[in-house]
Each structure stands twice: as structure tokens, then as C-alpha cells.
Write an enzyme that holds these catalytic residues in place. Sequence first.
Site, PDB file in Angstrom:
ATOM      1  N   GLY A   1       0.840  -1.158   0.002  1.00  0.00           N
ATOM      2  CA  GLY A   1       0.065  -0.048   0.102  1.00  0.00           C
ATOM      3  C   GLY A   1       0.967   1.354   0.160  1.00  0.00           C
TER       4      GLY A   1
ATOM      5  N   ASP B   1       0.745   1.603   8.889  1.00  0.00           N
ATOM      6  CA  ASP B   1       0.153   0.760  10.095  1.00  0.00           C
ATOM      7  C   ASP B   1       1.261   0.674  11.376  1.00  0.00           C
ATOM      8  OD1 ASP B   1      -2.089   0.512   8.654  1.00  0.00           O
ATOM      9  OD2 ASP B   1      -1.949  -1.585   8.267  1.00  0.00           O
TER      10      ASP B   1
ATOM     11  N   ARG C   1     -24.606  12.679  19.687  1.00  0.00           N
ATOM     12  CA  ARG C   1     -24.489  11.420  19.106  1.00  0.00           C
ATOM     13  C   ARG C   1     -23.231  10.740  19.748  1.00  0.00           C
ATOM     14  NH1 ARG C   1     -25.649  13.426  12.938  1.00  0.00           N
ATOM     15  NH2 ARG C   1     -27.829  13.058  13.009  1.00  0.00           N
TER      16      ARG C   1
ATOM     17  N   MET D   1      -7.280   2.768   9.696  1.00  0.00           N
ATOM     18  CA  MET D   1      -6.669   1.640   9.085  1.00  0.00           C
ATOM     19  C   MET D   1      -5.910   0.965  10.244  1.00  0.00           C
ATOM     20  SD  MET D   1      -5.433   2.295   5.349  1.00  0.00           S
ATOM     21  CE  MET D   1      -6.800   2.285   4.114  1.00  0.00           C
ATOM     22  N   GLY D   2      -5.612  -0.290  10.181  1.00  0.00           N
ATOM     23  CA  GLY D   2      -4.689  -1.099  11.054  1.00  0.00           C
ATOM     24  C   GLY D   2      -5.269  -2.353  11.099  1.00  0.00           C
ATOM     25  N   ARG D   3      -4.607  -3.059  10.068  1.00  0.00           N
ATOM     26  CA  ARG D   3      -4.951  -4.765   9.800  1.00  0.00           C
ATOM     27  C   ARG D   3      -4.904  -5.427  10.937  1.00  0.00           C
ATOM     28  NH1 ARG D   3      -5.837  -7.606   5.275  1.00  0.00           N
ATOM     29  NH2 ARG D   3      -5.699  -6.150   4.037  1.00  0.00           N
TER      30      ARG D   3
ATOM     31  N   GLN E   1      -6.275   8.426   4.833  1.00  0.00           N
ATOM     32  CA  GLN E   1      -5.259   8.132   5.769  1.00  0.00           C
ATOM     33  C   GLN E   1      -3.835   7.977   5.068  1.00  0.00           C
ATOM     34  OE1 GLN E   1      -6.613   5.694   9.363  1.00  0.00           O
ATOM     35  NE2 GLN E   1      -7.709   5.339   7.538  1.00  0.00           N
ATOM     36  N   ARG E   2      -3.882   7.535   3.794  1.00  0.00           N
ATOM     37  CA  ARG E   2      -2.660   7.070   3.316  1.00  0.00           C
ATOM     38  C   ARG E   2      -2.313   8.179   1.971  1.00  0.00           C
ATOM     39  NH1 ARG E   2      -3.288   1.194   1.622  1.00  0.00           N
ATOM     40  NH2 ARG E   2      -3.237   1.902  -0.462  1.00  0.00           N
TER      41      ARG E   2
HETATM   42  O1  F6P Z   1      -0.982  -0.285   4.122  1.00  0.00           O
HETATM   43  C1  F6P Z   1      -1.638  -1.147   4.975  1.00  0.00           C
HETATM   44  C2  F6P Z   1      -3.115  -0.967   4.652  1.00  0.00           C
HETATM   45  O2  F6P Z   1      -3.131   0.555   5.322  1.00  0.00           O
HETATM   46  C3  F6P Z   1      -3.966  -1.511   5.840  1.00  0.00           C
HETATM   47  O3  F6P Z   1      -4.206  -1.015   6.992  1.00  0.00           O
HETATM   48  C4  F6P Z   1      -5.034  -1.692   5.102  1.00  0.00           C
HETATM   49  O4  F6P Z   1      -5.970  -2.675   5.442  1.00  0.00           O
HETATM   50  C5  F6P Z   1      -4.642  -1.748   3.722  1.00  0.00           C
HETATM   51  O5  F6P Z   1      -3.385  -1.160   3.745  1.00  0.00           O
HETATM   52  C6  F6P Z   1      -5.649  -1.494   2.610  1.00  0.00           C
HETATM   53  O6  F6P Z   1      -4.958  -1.369   1.511  1.00  0.00           O
HETATM   54  P1  F6P Z   1      -5.536  -1.291  -0.273  1.00  0.00           P
HETATM   55  O7  F6P Z   1      -6.962  -0.786  -0.025  1.00  0.00           O
HETATM   56  O8  F6P Z   1      -4.673  -0.444  -0.940  1.00  0.00           O
HETATM   57  O9  F6P Z   1      -5.343  -2.913  -0.394  1.00  0.00           O
END
Ligand code: F6P
Length: 346
Positions: free
Chosen positions: A10, A126, A161, A168-170, A278-279
Site C-alpha cells: 500500500g 500501520d 451522538r 486503518m490497522g489490519r 489516511q494514506r
Molecule cells: O498499508 C496497510 C493498509 O493501510 C492496511 O491498514 C489496509 O488494510 C490496507 O492497507 C488497505 O490497502 P488497499 O486497499 O490498498 O489494498
Amino acid sequence: MRIGVLTGGGDCPGLNAVIRAVVRKSDTRNSRVVGLRNGWKGLLDPSPMDLDSKMVSGILHVGGTIIGTSRTNPFKDASGPEKVLKNFKLLRLDTLIAIGGEDTLGAASKLYDMGLPVVGVPKTIDNDLAGTDFTFGFDTAVSIATDAIDRIHTTAESHNRVMVVEVMGRHAGWIATYSGIAGGADVILVPEIPIDLDEVCDLILRRHSRGKSFSIVVVAEGAQFAEKPGEKGTLILQEKQTDEFGHVRLGGISQVLAKAIEHRTKYETRFVVLGHIQRGGSPTAHDRVLATRFGVYATDMVHQGDYGKMAALQGNRIVAVPLAEATSKLKTVDPEIYNMAKEFFG
Ligand code: F6P
């Protein structure tokens, strides 16, 4: 020396800052840099681009990567690794700098064992790569998420509310924990700890019983509901299909959580998924500095023949750590930091 450089996985703010640092530092050593497009694809199916100082001028602050990225796994097909080694020779490269996270650098580590003279640079928003205290890109993602939480605060308060913010954070809840602390979240949920819905609702009810009329819950995309106490549950997915490294597409935990919170607490609840925002965009000053330090150090490493290692941040020093060590496990959230964050819950 001819140095190949690739960016895999990513994308992440700061990739261009590393590329610029590698090219500028290589210039001082009379070395040439060749950009390999779209991650490991650039060595499976090459369409290289020569990178010189002119080409990297003006990219320090620009998000994304000028050489492209992909989630191509060179080990997906049995013939992949041989192809990589063959093309590396055909392109007359002496060495390679691979900029990536656990997947890209995991492949780099295996290819190093097969004879590829490679050095790694740790990248991921991440921050879950072992061997380094921080990866570049993380600080930018935390800043973006914190800014979003600040904005969500005012609308949550106006409407009384509960707002659930998905970040994000897999595998690890670093972004959730840091942005949650910085944004004053009332609950932070991370992949490392199964979600206990009773506890989440109790915290919200307790807060509202103290006279507060709104709450902010920050949840990492990889967080899971506990099926039984102390156990992990099922990931919420956007798609069951996996990428070449076997990862599913996550997303949607905030929607499920928001529904459950509203149902139990009877407070009106909304969710928001921050996703790729976030990216994207410009890296913070901190990430520009870190990415530049990594790029310069990695260039020194290749000139010293210090292969099979990754430039890493330990304390405030850049050091070289073996790729095998950095990719042998994931760096999950420090329990000390998470427990500190918990003191502000509810
Ligand atoms: O780079 C890691 C990450 O940001 C994860 O947190 C997220 O699940 C993943 O990338 C999603 O990336 P893409 O949608 O580009 O496959």
C-alpha cells in the site's frame, strides 16, 4: 554502482522522500539509480525508469510514489523468484533498495537468501513492522486521523451522538491508539484485544451518566468482536477475495459497531470510515525527516555491501537490522501505551 529501487504494498506518505534521498545520496557516490515500477512487478515484468536529481526535484513533500506500487508477490508463481534474479541481472543492477512493509520486505528477505543483494526501508502507515520503533507514514496517518476526530467531535456534540470512527490497522491498532489518545477518544478498539460490546456500552453509558451527551469511539479496521469472552471473533470484510499475499479486504467494523451501540444504549449513533484518506497527500515534517534519514542510510548500506538488512529507527538512531528478524513477527501495540489510553475511556 547501479542501484534498483522499488516501492511495494500500500502506498504511504514519504515514499517519494525516500526515493529522492536515495537518488541525491547516490549522486554523491557517482552511482546510478533505476526505478523499478510497481513494486516486485518491476522485476517480473520490467519497464525501468532512470532516476536522476532532476526527476526527483520537487517530490519531497508529494504523497504517493513516482515509481508506482502494487501488491505483487514474486513468490506467487514458482517461476517468480528465478525471474526476479534473471531480470535483476539483465538490467545490470548491482544492488536493490526495496521500500515496503511486512509483505514486500518478507519477499526481499527470501530473495536475499537466494542471492539477491537487497536492503530494505520500512514503510507502512500501520507501523506494525518489527525491528523499528516507527515506520515512515505512520505520523502522517495519525495526524490525518486526529484532525478527522477533532472535526467529528464538534458534530457529535452538536447532535448529542455517539460517533464511531474507523481507522486503518489490519493487524495492529497503532493508528487507532495514537489518534485516539491525541483526539481524546472515549473508547479505542484495536485488533490486539477482542471487542467486548458490554464493556464498550457500559463506558458510553457511564460517560453519559456524568452529564456528557456525546461520545467518540475509535476502532481499527482489524478489530474483532469476541465470540466468547477472551476469544477472537470474525473479521468484518469488504471482500472475501485475497490479494497475492493472502490478505482479505477489511472494512465495515464501524458500521456493525455503531448499530450495536445504538441498539443497546439507545443513543443515536453514526459511523465514519476514514479509509485511504489516511494514506494520501503530503507527509508531515516528521515523516519527511524520517524517510530522508532512511533513504540516506539505506544508500550507505548498499555502498558498504551491508545486504539482507533494513534501515530501522531505534530510539533516535538509524541502525541496520536483519530483514529476517524484522519480518519474523508483527509489531503489535505496546500494552503500556494502550493501558495508558484506557485511563481516559468512558
Ligand atoms: O498499508 C496497510 C493498509 O493501510 C492496511 O491498514 C489496509 O488494510 C490496507 O492497507 C488497505 O490497502 P488497499 O486497499 O490498498 O489494498
